[in-house]
Design a protein around this motif. Structure first.
Motif, PDB file in Angstrom:
ATOM      1  N   ALA A  11       0.898  -1.292   0.131  1.00 52.17           N
ATOM      2  CA  ALA A  11       0.199   0.099  -0.010  1.00 52.17           C
ATOM      3  C   ALA A  11       0.730   1.028  -0.094  1.00 52.17           C
ATOM      4  N   PHE A  12       0.591   2.130  -0.726  1.00 51.54           N
ATOM      5  CA  PHE A  12       1.320   3.397  -0.988  1.00 51.54           C
ATOM      6  C   PHE A  12       0.375   4.282  -0.909  1.00 51.54           C
ATOM      7  N   PHE A  13       0.762   5.789  -0.371  1.00 50.54           N
ATOM      8  CA  PHE A  13       0.166   7.133  -0.237  1.00 50.54           C
ATOM      9  C   PHE A  13       0.459   8.250  -1.110  1.00 50.54           C
ATOM     10  N   ILE A  14      -0.543   8.744  -1.843  1.00 52.70           N
ATOM     11  CA  ILE A  14      -0.147   9.826  -2.560  1.00 52.70           C
ATOM     12  C   ILE A  14      -0.593  11.178  -1.753  1.00 52.70           C
ATOM     13  N   VAL A  36      -0.060   8.970  11.900  1.00 58.06           N
ATOM     14  CA  VAL A  36       0.728   7.977  11.521  1.00 58.06           C
ATOM     15  C   VAL A  36       0.366   6.604  12.020  1.00 58.06           C
ATOM     16  N   PHE A  37      -0.150   6.417  13.139  1.00 59.17           N
ATOM     17  CA  PHE A  37      -0.475   5.208  13.595  1.00 59.17           C
ATOM     18  C   PHE A  37      -2.058   4.603  12.737  1.00 59.17           C
ATOM     19  N   GLU A  38      -2.605   5.490  12.442  1.00 63.25           N
ATOM     20  CA  GLU A  38      -3.789   5.171  11.848  1.00 63.25           C
ATOM     21  C   GLU A  38      -3.322   4.686  10.273  1.00 63.25           C
ATOM     22  N   ASP A  39      -2.230   5.558   9.583  1.00 66.38           N
ATOM     23  CA  ASP A  39      -1.859   4.818   8.350  1.00 66.38           C
ATOM     24  C   ASP A  39      -1.181   3.749   8.410  1.00 66.38           C
ATOM     25  N   VAL A  40      -0.321   3.397   9.480  1.00 65.48           N
ATOM     26  CA  VAL A  40       0.114   2.081   9.518  1.00 65.48           C
ATOM     27  C   VAL A  40      -0.786   1.048   9.700  1.00 65.48           C
ATOM     28  N   GLN A  41      -1.799   0.972  10.395  1.00 67.99           N
ATOM     29  CA  GLN A  41      -2.753   0.175  10.506  1.00 67.99           C
ATOM     30  C   GLN A  41      -3.281  -0.120   9.329  1.00 67.99           C
ATOM     31  N   GLY A  56      -1.941  14.771  20.893  1.00 65.17           N
ATOM     32  CA  GLY A  56      -1.278  15.991  20.843  1.00 65.17           C
ATOM     33  C   GLY A  56       0.399  15.658  20.677  1.00 65.17           C
ATOM     34  N   LEU A  57       0.649  14.265  20.483  1.00 59.74           N
ATOM     35  CA  LEU A  57       2.040  13.927  20.147  1.00 59.74           C
ATOM     36  C   LEU A  57       2.318  14.124  18.741  1.00 59.74           C
ATOM     37  N   LYS A  58       3.602  15.002  18.509  1.00 59.75           N
ATOM     38  CA  LYS A  58       4.015  14.799  17.192  1.00 59.75           C
ATOM     39  C   LYS A  58       5.432  14.185  16.916  1.00 59.75           C
ATOM     40  N   LEU A  59       5.515  13.615  15.700  1.00 63.52           N
ATOM     41  CA  LEU A  59       6.394  12.752  15.548  1.00 63.52           C
ATOM     42  C   LEU A  59       7.461  13.306  14.152  1.00 63.52           C
ATOM     43  N   PRO A  60       8.573  13.676  14.496  1.00 60.67           N
ATOM     44  CA  PRO A  60       9.314  14.161  13.392  1.00 60.67           C
ATOM     45  C   PRO A  60       9.949  13.379  12.468  1.00 60.67           C
ATOM     46  N   TYR A  61      10.201  13.414  11.176  1.00 55.97           N
ATOM     47  CA  TYR A  61      10.453  12.387  10.334  1.00 55.97           C
ATOM     48  C   TYR A  61       9.838  11.269  10.200  1.00 55.97           C
ATOM     49  N   ALA A  62       8.416  11.434  10.160  1.00 52.49           N
ATOM     50  CA  ALA A  62       7.343  10.371  10.756  1.00 52.49           C
ATOM     51  C   ALA A  62       7.460   9.482   9.576  1.00 52.49           C
ATOM     52  N   ASP A  63       7.235   9.881   8.340  1.00 56.29           N
ATOM     53  CA  ASP A  63       6.911   8.530   7.145  1.00 56.29           C
ATOM     54  C   ASP A  63       8.298   7.977   6.715  1.00 56.29           C
ATOM     55  N   LYS A  76       8.627  -0.147  16.267  1.00 58.92           N
ATOM     56  CA  LYS A  76       9.805   0.471  17.044  1.00 58.92           C
ATOM     57  C   LYS A  76      10.241   1.733  16.725  1.00 58.92           C
ATOM     58  N   ASN A  77      10.435   2.008  15.394  1.00 63.50           N
ATOM     59  CA  ASN A  77      10.847   3.605  15.188  1.00 63.50           C
ATOM     60  C   ASN A  77       9.783   4.545  15.497  1.00 63.50           C
ATOM     61  N   LEU A  78       8.563   4.294  15.289  1.00 64.36           N
ATOM     62  CA  LEU A  78       7.663   5.089  15.772  1.00 64.36           C
ATOM     63  C   LEU A  78       7.448   5.410  17.354  1.00 64.36           C
ATOM     64  N   CYS A  79       7.547   4.319  18.128  1.00 63.02           N
ATOM     65  CA  CYS A  79       7.491   4.394  19.278  1.00 63.02           C
ATOM     66  C   CYS A  79       8.815   5.087  20.359  1.00 63.02           C
TER      67      CYS A  79
END
Length: 450
Positions: A11-14, A36-41, A56-63, A76-79
């Motif tokens: 699955a890819f996202f545009i 990001v968690f929603e997309d990963v699911q 309210g948590l923000k994740l840098p360099y998320a994708d 692991k990388n996201l957490c």
């Protein structure tokens, strides 16, 4: 707006122009962790269950943290930036939990055991390691000054009224310990004056009955738990004196120090102190056989079983149940409130248990908790250390792969068999239907009337 395109099984996202503008070097490609968690699911076809708050948590360099070839590495990388840990629950479900210092993964336990095995290759090397561990654990707990102070008080164990049942009796007790604290519990005593197995009798070993100290875990109702009563009553019917007592901040201890006291490092120390002091007093009894003295508990009581067997040479047999794992030190401050597992540069309950070699030990495990790896990890390690003494036959493992974390009938049956074989208890009296279950009021200490 986000459009999902499925291509070659992946699955890819545009991203929309607006999202592309937001995802830039200047913003560190930051996204909401929840998004990001929603997309990963969706991408991996999994479900996430949260024991943490992601609001309210923000994740840098998320994708950039996503690894399309591995859901585990992705999570692991996201957490990691938030000190969260992903746990695979099976069947596509992952639980996101906060970092827990006493809990690791099964593979971490195997790595730790592999490391420990490099530290000693013979009895002499192991003995040096064992002695060092024992000294450091005692020092970290700060147990020796408290023991000296408690013993200097020369307080006597107060006994309550004896209650007679089928083949055994029960008597509650109160023991002052240190700093105006007390410990209360119950003693289960076999009927009669002699052990029914005279073939084990030897000159000069004291009384007729073996003694089993039984620290409790975090079971429902604590010391008043019905499974606990069944086990101790049945062992008493078969010929062993059994003693159980409140954990710090539970039962009658809660009346004294409050329930929150259990969730403090002091609980780790006081429970250990109480176990040692109760053994002191019980060994003064004329009906106790000092050559047959055991410790047996489950869950948190199993953690105490290992700790007491490490610190007290007077035990001759030990049986920790559904507790001992290289990757879990115990999730309560009463088990890990003091950092004893940092001793020796890093240790674990299996190594502390191995210090009991070559005396008889049985480890009971199951497939539904952190002891699930015992037959392939912890038990072979124990066998190796016992092998330094030529005593591999003295350590046993009963594994119940289809059971979960409890002290149910099959676990109790394993305990009975161990003490029948080790202490020569009378198997003909093994009948849990003969046990009388007592209520909490009956099991609470009341002084004898003068």
């Amino acid at each position: 707006m986000r459009i999902r395109v499925k291509l070659l099984g992946a699955a890819f996202f545009i991203l929309s122009p607006l999202a592309v503008n937001a995802q830039s070097y200047e913003t560190q490609f930051t996204r909401s962790l929840s998004d990001v968690f929603e997309d990963v699911q969706k991408q991996f076809g999994i479900r996430l269950k949260y024991n943490v708050d992601t609001t309210g948590l923000k994740l840098p360099y998320a994708d950039f943290r996503i690894r399309p070839y591995s859901v585990e590495e992705t999570l692991k990388n996201l957490c990691a930036p938030f000190d969260f840990v992903p746990w695979d629950q099976g069947k596509g479900l992952w639980k996101i939990k906060p970092y827990e210092y006493p809990r690791r993964k099964p593979e971490d336990g195997k790595k730790l055991i592999a490391y420990l095995n490099t530290l000693y290759n013979n009895k002499a090397q192991w003995e040096a390691r064992k002695d060092s561990l024992r000294r450091e654990v005692r020092q970290r707990l700060g147990i020796d000054p408290l023991l000296e102070q408690s013993r200097a008080q020369k307080s006597k164990m107060q006994l309550g009224k004896t209650r007679k049942h089928d083949g055994y009796s029960v008597q509650n007790f109160n023991l002052p310990t240190v700093n105006n604290h007390t410990i209360k519990g119950s003693i289960y005593i076999p009927k009669g004056k002699k052990n029914i197995t005279p073939s084990l009798s030897r000159e000069g070993r004291g009384g007729s009955f073996p003694l089993i100290i039984c620290p409790i875990g975090h079971w429902n109702k604590g010391r008043y738990n019905e499974d606990l009563q069944r086990r101790l009553s049945t062992l008493a019917r078969m010929g062993a004196i059994c003693v159980t007592y409140d954990i710090w901040g539970w039962g009658e201890s809660e009346d004294e120090v409050g329930t929150e006291a259990h969730h403090t490092p002091k609980a780790h120390v006081m429970q250990t102190l109480h176990g040692i002091r109760i053994l002191d007093e019980m060994l003064k009894r004329k009906d106790v056989d000092k050559s047959r003295v055991a410790v047996n508990g489950g869950s948190g009581g199993g953690s105490q079983t290992v700790l007491l067997s490490l610190l007290d040479d007077r035990y001759t047999a030990a049986c920790p149940v559904v507790s001992m794992a290289a990757w879990f030190d115990g999730g309560c401050p009463c088990e890990s409130g003091i950092p004893i597992m940092l001793s020796g540069g890093g240790t674990c309950n299996p190594e502390l248990a191995a210090a009991f070699a070559p005396k008889p030990m049985m480890v009971v495990s199951d497939g539904g908790d952190w002891t699930s790896e015992t037959p392939v990890s912890e038990y072979p390690y124990l066998q190796r250390v016992y092998g330094f003494y030529g005593a591999q036959d003295k350590v046993k493992n009963v594994h119940l792969p289809n059971e979960r974390h409890d002290f149910g009938k099959n676990k109790r049956q394993a305990v009975y068999r161990f003490f029948i074989d080790t202490f020569g208890l009378d198997e003909s009296q093994l009948d849990e239907t003969k046990v009388t279950l007592e209520d909490e009021n009956t099991l609470r200490f009341t002084p004898k009337r003068k």
